[in-house]
Write an enzyme that holds these catalytic residues in place. Structure first.
Site, PDB file in Angstrom:
ATOM      1  N   LYS A 172      50.089 -18.848 -38.963  1.00  0.00           N
ATOM      2  CA  LYS A 172      49.036 -19.158 -39.525  1.00  0.00           C
ATOM      3  C   LYS A 172      49.187 -20.634 -39.430  1.00  0.00           C
ATOM      4  O   LYS A 172      50.192 -21.546 -39.446  1.00  0.00           O
ATOM      5  CB  LYS A 172      48.987 -18.708 -41.023  1.00  0.00           C
ATOM      6  CG  LYS A 172      48.515 -17.114 -41.355  1.00  0.00           C
ATOM      7  CD  LYS A 172      48.302 -17.158 -42.758  1.00  0.00           C
ATOM      8  CE  LYS A 172      47.211 -17.799 -43.267  1.00  0.00           C
ATOM      9  NZ  LYS A 172      46.792 -17.439 -44.546  1.00  0.00           N
ATOM     10  N   GLU A 229      43.882  -3.336 -54.546  1.00  0.00           N
ATOM     11  CA  GLU A 229      43.326  -3.504 -55.889  1.00  0.00           C
ATOM     12  C   GLU A 229      43.462  -1.952 -56.495  1.00  0.00           C
ATOM     13  O   GLU A 229      43.580  -2.124 -57.481  1.00  0.00           O
ATOM     14  CB  GLU A 229      41.988  -3.937 -55.950  1.00  0.00           C
ATOM     15  CG  GLU A 229      41.799  -5.345 -55.386  1.00  0.00           C
ATOM     16  CD  GLU A 229      41.683  -5.438 -53.949  1.00  0.00           C
ATOM     17  OE1 GLU A 229      41.549  -6.492 -53.369  1.00  0.00           O
ATOM     18  OE2 GLU A 229      41.816  -4.593 -53.030  1.00  0.00           O
ATOM     19  N   ARG A 252      36.321  -2.455 -55.617  1.00  0.00           N
ATOM     20  CA  ARG A 252      37.122  -1.604 -54.722  1.00  0.00           C
ATOM     21  C   ARG A 252      38.087  -0.785 -55.388  1.00  0.00           C
ATOM     22  O   ARG A 252      38.513   0.349 -54.709  1.00  0.00           O
ATOM     23  CB  ARG A 252      38.040  -2.627 -53.624  1.00  0.00           C
ATOM     24  CG  ARG A 252      37.251  -3.543 -52.740  1.00  0.00           C
ATOM     25  CD  ARG A 252      38.066  -4.550 -52.222  1.00  0.00           C
ATOM     26  NE  ARG A 252      39.098  -4.078 -51.449  1.00  0.00           N
ATOM     27  CZ  ARG A 252      39.125  -3.945 -50.154  1.00  0.00           C
ATOM     28  NH1 ARG A 252      37.979  -4.193 -49.454  1.00  0.00           N
ATOM     29  NH2 ARG A 252      40.135  -3.631 -49.425  1.00  0.00           N
TER      30      ARG A 252
END
Length: 638
Positions: free
Chosen positions: A293, A379, A407
C-alpha cells in the site's frame, strides 16, 4: 485516441490514453512508463482533491497490466471496494475530470456502472467482487460469449465471508472464464524467497511447463497403487513447501503465485500466461500478487493507514494542509467516552470490523488492548461474536458504520434481538457522508433497527448528549443502537459527569402553541434555529429533541399533537420508515388527528457531495414547512 497537440500531452504516454485500447497499442516495454506516470498523476491530483491514496498507489501495476493484457471492456474487470480504483479511472477516460472526484455532479470516489462502460460492477463495500465476477462469467457461459472476467480483490477484503463463499462456488462450477487476482498488501516475504516464488509462479504458468504437468499426470495414473500414493504425497508436500496456495487449490482454483506485484515484467508475463491457461480450459485461476500500500510514495509506504483516505497535502513533504480549529469529532467523543465507561466497568469490550481508526477504537485499543477486538471485514461475525460475549455476561460495544451494519442484518435480528442480548451498536457515519456517496450513506438505520423486537434506537442532538446516550445504551440490559454523524460536533461543552437518560425520554427545548417540531439527532439545532425565525414572524413553535426513535416519548408527542395546530418531524434519514413514520404510526394508533409534515431524505439515490441544505433539511426548509402547513391548516386544506 483523442487529438491533442504535443504541448498538451507534455510528452507523457498517459496523456495519449483515453481508453485501454489506446494502452494496448503501445509496445510492451512502454507499459511500465505508463504505470509510473499514473502514479505521479494520482499523487498530483489527490494531493489537491483528497481521496483514497495508498490503496490506489499499491494497485497501479496490477490494474495497468490487466488493461494491457486483457481485452477490456469485452473482458470484464470487477474491482473490490473501489479504494484501489483510481488507476482504473485514469485509464478509462476519466483522467481529465479527476478534479471533480467526490464533488457534487462529479466523479464518484468508488466505481459505479452509470459512470463508465468500464465500471462493470459497482464497488463500495468489501468482499463482493468474486461473487459478481462469477455471475458475469456464468452469464457469458449461458450466452456463449467470448472473454473472461477478472476480479481484483484486496485491501483486506478477502477475509469477508462472502469472498470465500464465492470461491467455493466458483471451484465447484469449474468456471473457466474466471480469474481472481488477490492483491495482497499485508503479507511480507523475504526477498530471496519472494524472488524464487515469483520465478516459479511465472514458469509454472508457462505453456511448456503445463504440458510437462500433463505428461506427469498421465505417468502417475499408470503407476502401481503404492507408488502412486507416495508420488501424490510427495507432490502435495512440494506444493506446501513452495506455495501458500493449497487452500485455493482445494477450493478448485489453479493457484499462481505469489508474484511480485510491482514488477511490471513479472505481472505482464504472469497475466499473459494465465490468459493462455484460461483459454485452454484450465478452470478458474487465482493469481496471488504481493504489493505494498502506498507503493512509490515514501510517506504512504511508511504509514499507509494515515494515507489511506486523505485530504489535501503537499506531495514533496507529505504534510497535510493544516486543519482549521474545530470541535472534537463525534467519533473521538464516542471513543473517549467508551474508554471512560470501560475503565469503570470491566465487562465492557469493544469490537470493530476492520475500522479501528475510522470508528475511533484505535484509541480504545491503546488504552485497553486486552478488551479490544478487530475481527476484520466480517460484520456478520462481529455481531454474532458480540452476541456470544453478551450471552456470558459481558457488555460488548460493536462500533460499525451505519452503512456496514446493513451487511449483518440477520445477525442483529436472529442472534441479538430475538435473544434479547446486551449488545450496544455504535453506528458511526449515520446520515449523509459527503464525498463518499451512495454506497456509504447511513440513511436507513432507523428503519432497519426500529422494527426489530427488543431493540432500543437513539440519536444524540450533539457531542455532549452522545456521552450520556452511550452510557444509557450500555447500561440498558438488552440490544441498543446509538447512531451519530460523521465529522465534528457543534462545539457544545462536554459535561464532566456522564449521566444516564431514561429510555424514551425526550427533551422539550422550546415551548410553543402554534406548531411543534419533533427533531432527532443532528437536525435538532437546525430546528431550534428555524423556531427562532418563526418567532420573528409571530409563530409560536415548540421544539422537541426526541432522542429516541424506539421507544418514542408517547406522552410528550401526543400532548404536543393535541395542543399544536400542526406538527413537523425532521431527521437526517430516509423519510420512508424512519422517525417521522414512527410518529405517524403512534398518532394513527391513538386516533389523534393533526396535520403532519415529515422532513427527511427523499426516496432516491443520494450521490456524493449532497448536504442537508441541498436535500431540504436546512433551517429555512424547516421554517418553510411549518409556514406552509399552518397556511394549509388555516385554509382548511390540511
Amino acid at each position: 485516441m483523442s487529438e491533442r497537440n504535443q504541448d498538451q500531452t507534455g510528452g507523457k504516454l498517459l496523456y495519449q490514453i483515453d481508453r485501454p485500447s489506446d494502452l494496448r497499442q503501445l509496445p510492451r516495454d512502454h507499459v511500465e512508463q505508463v504505470a509510473s506516470e499514473i502514479r505521479e498523476e494520482i499523487l498530483d491530483r489527490v494531493s489537491q482533491t483528497g481521496g483514497h491514496l495508498a490503496s490506489s498507489l499499491g494497485a497501479v501495476e496490477l490494474i495497468t497490466a490487466i488493461h494491457y493484457v486483457f481485452d477490456t471492456p469485452q473482458d470484464r474487470l470487477v474491482l473490490d471496494v473501489g479504494h484501489q480504483g483510481y488507476p482504473h479511472k485514469m485509464l478509462t477516460g476519466r483522467r481529465e475530470d479527476f478534479d471533480t472526484i467526490g464533488q457534487p455532479s462529479g466523479m464518484s470516489k468508488f466505481l459505479r456502472r452509470s459512470e463508465s462502460e468500464f465500471d462493470h460492477f459497482g464497488a463500495g463495500h468489501a468482499g463482493t467482487s468474486i461473487s459478481a465476477a462469477l455471475g458475469m462469467a456464468r452469464a457469458k457461459f449461458h450466452r456463449s460469449e467470448d472473454g473472461v472476467v477478472i476480479a481484483l480483490i484486496g485491501d483486506g477484503a478477502m477475509p469477508a465471508g462472502m469472498a470465500f463463499e464465492a470461491l467455493n462456488h466458483a471451484g465447484d462450477l469449474s468456471e473457466e472464464k474466471l480469474i481472481v487476482v488477490l492483491n495482497d498488501n499485508e503479507m511480507s516475504i523475504d526477498p530471496n524467497v519472494g524472488a524464487l516464488s515469483s520465478y516459479l509462479s511465472r514458469k509454472l504458468s508457462a505453456p511448456m511447463v503445463r504440458t510437462m504437468k500433463g505428461w506427469a499426470r498421465e505417468f502417475l495414473s499408470g503407476m502401481p497403487g503404492d507408488m502412486l500414493h507416495w508420488a501424490r504425497k510427495a507432490e502435495e508436500s512440494l506444493k506446501v513447501f513452495f506455495s501458500p496456495g493449497l487452500l485455493f487449490e482445494a477450493l478448485g482454483f489453479r493457484y499462481v503465485g505469489p508474484i511480485q506485484g510491482h514488477r511490471m515484467d513479472v505481472v505482464l508475463e504472469t497475466f499473459e500466461n494465465v490468459k493462455e491457461m484460461v483459454a485452454a480450459g484450465s478452470g478458474p485461476v487465482l493469481i496471488h500478487a504481493l504489493t505494498e500500500k502506498g507503493h512509490g510514495y515514501g510517506p504512504a509506504e511508511a504509514d499507509p493507514l494515515k494515507y489511506h483516505g486523505v485530504g489535501q497535502f503537499d506531495v514533496e513533504s507529505g504534510k497535510f494542509a493544516p486543519k482549521k480549529n474545530a470541535p472534537p469529532t463525534y467519533t473521538n467523543v464516542f471513543a473517549d467516552t467508551l474508554i471512560q465507561l470501560a475503565r469503570e466497568d470491566e465487562r465492557i469490550v469493544a469490537i470493530t470490523a476492520a475500522m479501528a481508526s475510522g470508528t475511533g477504537l484505535d484509541r480504545f485499543q491503546r488504552a485497553l488492548p486486552k478488551r479490544f477486538y478487530d475481527v476484520g471485514i466480517a460484520e456478520q461475525h462481529a455481531v454474532t461474536f458480540a452476541a456470544g460475549l453478551a450471552s456470558e455476561g459481558m457488555k460488548p460495544v460493536a462500533a460499525i458504520y451505519s452503512t456496514f451494519l446493513q451487511r449483518a442484518y440477520d445477525q442483529v435480528l436472529h442472534d441479538v434481538c430475538l435473544q434479547n442480548l446486551d449488545v450496544t451498536f455504535a453506528l458511526d457515519r449515520a446520515g449523509l457522508v459527503g464525498a463518499d456517496g451512495a454506497t456509504h450513506q447511513g440513511l436507513f438505520d432507523f428503519a432497519y433497527m426500529r422494527g426489530l423486537p427488543n431493540a432500543v434506537v437513539m440519536a444524540p442532538k450533539d457531542e455532549n448528549e452522545l456521552q450520556h446516550l452511550l452510557a444509557t445504551a450500555i447500561e440498558h440490559p438488552g440490544p441498543a443502537a446509538i447512531r451519530f454523524p460523521r465529522g465534528a460536533g457543534i462545539g457544545t461543552s462536554l459535561d464532566p459527569d456522564i449521566k444516564k437518560i431514561q429510555l424514551g425520554e425526550s427533551e422539550l427545548l422550546r415551548d410553543g402553541e402554534d406548531a411543534g417540531v419533533l427533531a432527532i439527532g443532528n437536525t435538532v439545532h437546525p430546528a431550534l434555529e428555524a423556531a427562532g425565525e418563526l418567532a420573528a414572524e409571530g409563530v409560536s413553535c415548540a421544539v422537541v429533541n426526541a432522542r429516541f426513535v424506539k421507544p418514542l416519548d408517547r406522552d410528550r408527542i401526543l400532548e404536543l399533537a393535541k395542543r399544536c395546530r400542526v406538527l413537523v418531524t425532521v431527521e437526517e434519514h430516509s423519510v420512508m420508515g424512519g422517525f417521522g413514520s414512527a410518529v405517524l404510526e403512534l398518532l394513527a394508533q391513538e386516533g389523534v388527528s393533526v396535520p403532519v409534515r415529515t422532513l427527511g431524505i427523499p426516496d432516491t439515490l443520494i450521490e456524493h457531495g449532497e448536504s442537508p441544505a441541498s436535500l431540504g433539511l436546512a433551517p429555512s426548509d424547516i421554517q418553510a414547512a411549518v409556514d406552509s402547513l399552518l397556511a394549509r391548516a388555516g385554509s382548511g386544506e390540511a
